[in-house]
Write an enzyme that holds these catalytic residues in place. Structure first.
Site, PDB file in Angstrom:
ATOM      1  N   ARG A  65       0.854  -1.184   0.000  1.00 32.96           N
ATOM      2  CA  ARG A  65       0.000   0.000   0.000  1.00 32.96           C
ATOM      3  C   ARG A  65       0.892   1.236   0.000  1.00 32.96           C
ATOM      4  O   ARG A  65       1.966   1.239   0.641  1.00 32.96           O
ATOM      5  CB  ARG A  65      -0.842  -0.026   1.277  1.00 32.96           C
ATOM      6  CG  ARG A  65      -1.877   1.067   1.395  1.00 32.96           C
ATOM      7  CD  ARG A  65      -2.951   0.925   0.380  1.00 32.96           C
ATOM      8  NE  ARG A  65      -4.146   1.704   0.738  1.00 32.96           N
ATOM      9  CZ  ARG A  65      -5.118   1.973  -0.122  1.00 32.96           C
ATOM     10  NH1 ARG A  65      -5.052   1.573  -1.381  1.00 32.96           N
ATOM     11  NH2 ARG A  65      -6.177   2.641   0.276  1.00 32.96           N
TER      12      ARG A  65
ATOM     13  N   THR B 159      -9.558  -0.023 -10.104  1.00 31.28           N
ATOM     14  CA  THR B 159      -8.512  -0.862  -9.530  1.00 31.28           C
ATOM     15  C   THR B 159      -8.474  -2.072 -10.430  1.00 31.28           C
ATOM     16  O   THR B 159      -9.299  -2.168 -11.333  1.00 31.28           O
ATOM     17  CB  THR B 159      -8.914  -1.236  -8.078  1.00 31.28           C
ATOM     18  OG1 THR B 159      -8.971  -0.050  -7.317  1.00 31.28           O
ATOM     19  CG2 THR B 159      -7.998  -2.222  -7.424  1.00 31.28           C
TER      20      THR B 159
ATOM     21  N   THR C 153      -3.780  -0.773  -7.461  1.00 30.76           N
ATOM     22  CA  THR C 153      -4.619   0.358  -7.868  1.00 30.76           C
ATOM     23  C   THR C 153      -3.844   1.657  -7.929  1.00 30.76           C
ATOM     24  O   THR C 153      -2.776   1.787  -7.319  1.00 30.76           O
ATOM     25  CB  THR C 153      -5.783   0.523  -6.854  1.00 30.76           C
ATOM     26  OG1 THR C 153      -6.710   1.491  -7.341  1.00 30.76           O
ATOM     27  CG2 THR C 153      -5.293   0.976  -5.489  1.00 30.76           C
TER      28      THR C 153
ATOM     29  N   ASP D   8      -7.820   8.240   0.075  1.00 32.91           N
ATOM     30  CA  ASP D   8      -8.423   7.189   0.910  1.00 32.91           C
ATOM     31  C   ASP D   8      -8.270   7.477   2.410  1.00 32.91           C
ATOM     32  O   ASP D   8      -8.855   6.776   3.234  1.00 32.91           O
ATOM     33  CB  ASP D   8      -7.808   5.817   0.594  1.00 32.91           C
ATOM     34  CG  ASP D   8      -8.450   5.174  -0.635  1.00 32.91           C
ATOM     35  OD1 ASP D   8      -9.357   5.794  -1.233  1.00 32.91           O
ATOM     36  OD2 ASP D   8      -8.060   4.051  -0.998  1.00 32.91           O
TER      37      ASP D   8
ATOM     38  N   SER E  93      -7.869   0.669   3.010  1.00 35.54           N
ATOM     39  CA  SER E  93      -8.253   0.173   1.682  1.00 35.54           C
ATOM     40  C   SER E  93      -9.405  -0.819   1.796  1.00 35.54           C
ATOM     41  O   SER E  93      -9.659  -1.369   2.866  1.00 35.54           O
ATOM     42  CB  SER E  93      -7.056  -0.530   1.051  1.00 35.54           C
ATOM     43  OG  SER E  93      -7.412  -1.156  -0.158  1.00 35.54           O
ATOM     44  N   SER E  94     -10.075  -1.037   0.669  1.00 35.99           N
ATOM     45  CA  SER E  94     -11.082  -2.106   0.599  1.00 35.99           C
ATOM     46  C   SER E  94     -10.620  -3.276  -0.256  1.00 35.99           C
ATOM     47  O   SER E  94     -11.359  -4.241  -0.433  1.00 35.99           O
ATOM     48  CB  SER E  94     -12.380  -1.570  -0.010  1.00 35.99           C
ATOM     49  OG  SER E  94     -12.907  -0.554   0.791  1.00 35.99           O
TER      50      SER E  94
ATOM     51  N   GLY F  72     -13.338  -1.993  -7.539  1.00 40.12           N
ATOM     52  CA  GLY F  72     -14.661  -1.457  -7.218  1.00 40.12           C
ATOM     53  C   GLY F  72     -14.752  -0.666  -5.933  1.00 40.12           C
ATOM     54  O   GLY F  72     -15.846  -0.504  -5.390  1.00 40.12           O
ATOM     55  N   GLY F  73     -13.621  -0.160  -5.403  1.00 43.21           N
ATOM     56  CA  GLY F  73     -13.695   0.626  -4.169  1.00 43.21           C
ATOM     57  C   GLY F  73     -14.355  -0.207  -3.078  1.00 43.21           C
ATOM     58  O   GLY F  73     -14.076  -1.402  -2.942  1.00 43.21           O
TER      59      GLY F  73
HETATM   60  O1  DON Z   1      -7.861   0.907  -1.806  1.00 42.47           O
HETATM   61  C1  DON Z   1      -9.036   1.088  -2.047  1.00 42.47           C
HETATM   62  O2  DON Z   1      -9.940   0.500  -1.495  1.00 42.47           O
HETATM   63  C2  DON Z   1      -9.418   2.026  -3.160  1.00 42.47           C
HETATM   64  N1  DON Z   1      -8.431   3.021  -3.381  1.00 42.47           N
HETATM   65  C3  DON Z   1      -9.605   1.191  -4.354  1.00 42.47           C
HETATM   66  C4  DON Z   1     -10.149   1.982  -5.447  1.00 42.47           C
HETATM   67  C5  DON Z   1     -10.782   1.075  -6.340  1.00 42.47           C
HETATM   68  O3  DON Z   1     -11.084  -0.067  -6.130  1.00 42.47           O
HETATM   69  C6  DON Z   1     -11.099   1.597  -7.545  1.00 42.47           C
HETATM   70  N2  DON Z   1     -11.585   0.454  -8.336  1.00 42.47           N
HETATM   71  N3  DON Z   1     -12.114   0.072  -9.176  1.00 42.47           N
END
Ligand code: DON
Length: 558
Positions: A93, A367, A385, A409, A438-439, A459-460
């Site tokens: 990360r 991501t 990501t 984030d 993060s997710s 997908g966040g």
């Molecule tokens: O780390 C995270 O959870 C976010 N920055 C991820 C962003 C994300 O998944 C965008 N994706 N499609």
């Protein structure tokens, strides 16, 4: 007995969304969001490389061919499980630069979303090169250089732009206007590329050559580092040469849980994914689900209520483990905690997410995930990501790669919680060298010590719901890998208090039942881009399923 098998076959056929079949193979499988990347990963496996070797090659190729999320200027997580069952979670990360502070996103005392999400200050210290190298140093078989080579070739010689890449680049051009190096790399003097044209990235090829020759030193020191810092100074960023030099990827102990006799291995903090997925599964384990329950209002209600509770805990408790030593992780993933939460769920009525003491901050869905199994049965789940699609949209001049905007984030401002979507809880406030929450949820499922599933998605925050559903689709709803990926998805994240469902994902009758129970619902176009591998427990064959929600995705088996 024959009657029983017939019943099982029929009931599986009923849930299948038509007969969709995964890629099948015996010896190895690579599933990614882009076909050149899948192809390169498979070539590495065929050349005798390990799953980690293939992941390294694949990740570097994605940095060339899937520039929205593939990266060397971002960060992520790689979960590895050896065929003997030893697992390790590599955390690369991004970190906050050493001059970061909880109030760094304020401008003259006011919260400034541009500063937080789309400025040089939004760029975290990249982790990808260090993380891939660390994983390779422990599990790699082929020379490092040979794993960077396919990406260098594709950056130099170029590759044919697909219709979906052309669309995505055209959409981003307005956001790149402020950055000549970005426009230069991803457009024809400001005019969008057309599908079928060739994208060549010579600066990126040179950066990759430095990484191939010197490993992480070719990125965190020397010319690449100087070019990054020069751009930081030009744009008012706070990252320094020392921040780059001091960046370290970490090997962590994966989070482990159980679900109906399966072992769940997932990403520990600074991801919230493993905690939220294991906590949700623990709640759901208290109810029966069979193949016929897929898509029923009852199942959706129970899954949404489990997610609501897991996301509430996520907001309160989880952040960078090195800055939050007292996080109650083992409690959150305990069966006792799940039992308490399950008892708070009514079977007839939706709960209400308690009056917002805090609401979610902005987190984008861009991501990418890679799943790989090699010939020995070693498995890799890798999610990495740039945060937003194309991250900060800042290409480092002369170095040819996009910088992340991962600082977005972190929570926006201490104590500030408002209905516009900001949270100000302490575990995830910005601080020097801290990792942002993060997710991302690279996850591996086994049964009786045998590999069953390798899964993950972009997908966040929806990553958590998507990965949960790929697990349940496989374990509870008896789907093959492709059915598990194709099946319609939904998401609940506590706040806002709603079930977001994919267009045509629920029948009108199901929607009506859920709404009568008190659920608010919201239609969205699509959710996630899961890339999974399932091992058929009967035949031992690998099933690879790429997500058709993203047209360039590809599963390649050997
Ligand atoms: O780390 C995270 O959870 C976010 N920055 C991820 C962003 C994300 O998944 C965008 N994706 N499609």
């Amino acid at each position: 007995m024959r009657g029983f098998f017939l019943f099982v076959l029929l009931s599986t056929a009923v849930v299948a969304s038509g007969a969709t079949y995964p890629e099948r193979s015996r010896r190895g499988m690579v599933v990614t969001q882009e076909r050149h990347a899948s192809h390169s990963g498979l070539s590495v496996l065929k050349a005798g490389g390990s799953a980690v070797d293939a992941a390294v090659a694949t990740a570097f190729v994605l940095a060339v061919t899937h520039p929205a999320a593939g990266n060397i200027g971002g960060g992520g997580f790689l979960l590895h499980r050896s065929h003997e069952g030893r697992a390790v979670a590599y955390d690369f990360r991004e970190t906050a630069p050493s001059q970061a502070s909880p109030t760094m996103f304020l401008n003259a005392g006011q919260y400034d979303p541009i500063r937080h999400h789309s400025s040089h200050v939004a760029v975290g210290v990249p982790g990808t090169v260090a993380g891939l190298h660390l994983a390779w140093s422990q599990h790699g078989k082929l020379p490092w250089k040979s794993l960077v080579a396919p990406a260098i070739r594709l950056a130099k010689a170029g590759f044919v732009i697909s219709p979906s890449l052309a669309d995505s680049l055209a959409r981003e051009l307005p956001a790149m206007q402020a950055y000549p190096a970005s426009l230069n790399q991803f457009s024809k003097s400001g005019k969008p590329y057309i599908a079928g044209e060739i994208l060549r990235q010579t600066d990126l090829a040179r950066s990759l050559e430095r990484i191939a020759a010197r490993g992480p030193k070719g990125f965190y020191e020397g010319e690449t580092a100087s070019l990054i810092i020069k751009e930081m100074e030009r744009g008012g960023g706070i990252m320094t040469m020392a921040d780059l030099r001091n960046y370290r990827a970490k090997a962590r102990v994966p989070l482990s849980g159980s679900y109906r006799g399966h072992e769940i291995l997932s990403m520990p903090p600074p991801s919230s994914g493993g905690v939220a997925i294991i906590e949700s599964l623990n709640i759901l384990e208290g109810w029966e689900f069979g193949p016929q329950d897929f898509g029923s209002a009852r199942a959706i209600h129970q899954m949404a209520e489990a997610l609501r509770r897991a996301f509430c805990d996520r907001a309160q408790f989880i952040g960078d483990p090195d800055s939050n030593p007292g996080m109650p992780i083992q409690t959150l993933i305990s069966k006792d905690h799940a039992t308490t939460l399950r008892h708070s769920i009514s079977q007839a009525k939706a709960s209400i997410s308690s009056p917002a003491t805090f609401v979610w901050s902005n987190e984008s869905p861009q991501t990418t995930h890679v799943s790989i199994v090699d010939e020995e049965g070693n498995a890799v789940a890798l999610t990495y990501t740039l945060e937003d699609s194309y991250g900060s949209r800042i290409v480092v001049p002369g170095a040819g790669f996009m910088l992340n905007n991962e600082m977005g984030d972190f929570n926006a401002e201490p104590g500030r919680t408002d209905s516009a979507g900001l949270i100000g809880t302490p575990p995830n406030l910005a601080a020097p060298n801290k990792r942002m929450l993060s997710s991302m949820s690279p996850t591996i499922v086994t049964k009786n010590g045998k590999l069953l599933l390798v899964t993950g998605s972009p997908g966040g925050r929806t990553i958590i719901s998507t990965v949960l559903q790929t697990i349940m689709n496989t374990v509870d709803f008896a789907m093959n890998a492709q059915q598990a990926v194709d099946a319609p998805r939904f998401h609940h994240q506590w706040l806002p208090d709603q079930i977001a469902y994919e267009s045509n994902g629920f029948s009108p009758d199901t929607l009506r039942i859920l709404e009568t129970m008190g659920h608010k619902t919201k239609e969205v176009r699509s959710q996630g881009a899961a890339q999974i591998i399932r091992v058929d427990p009967h035949s031992g064959w690998l099933e690879g399923a790429s997500d058709r929600r993203d047209p360039d995705s590809a599963a390649r088996g050997w």
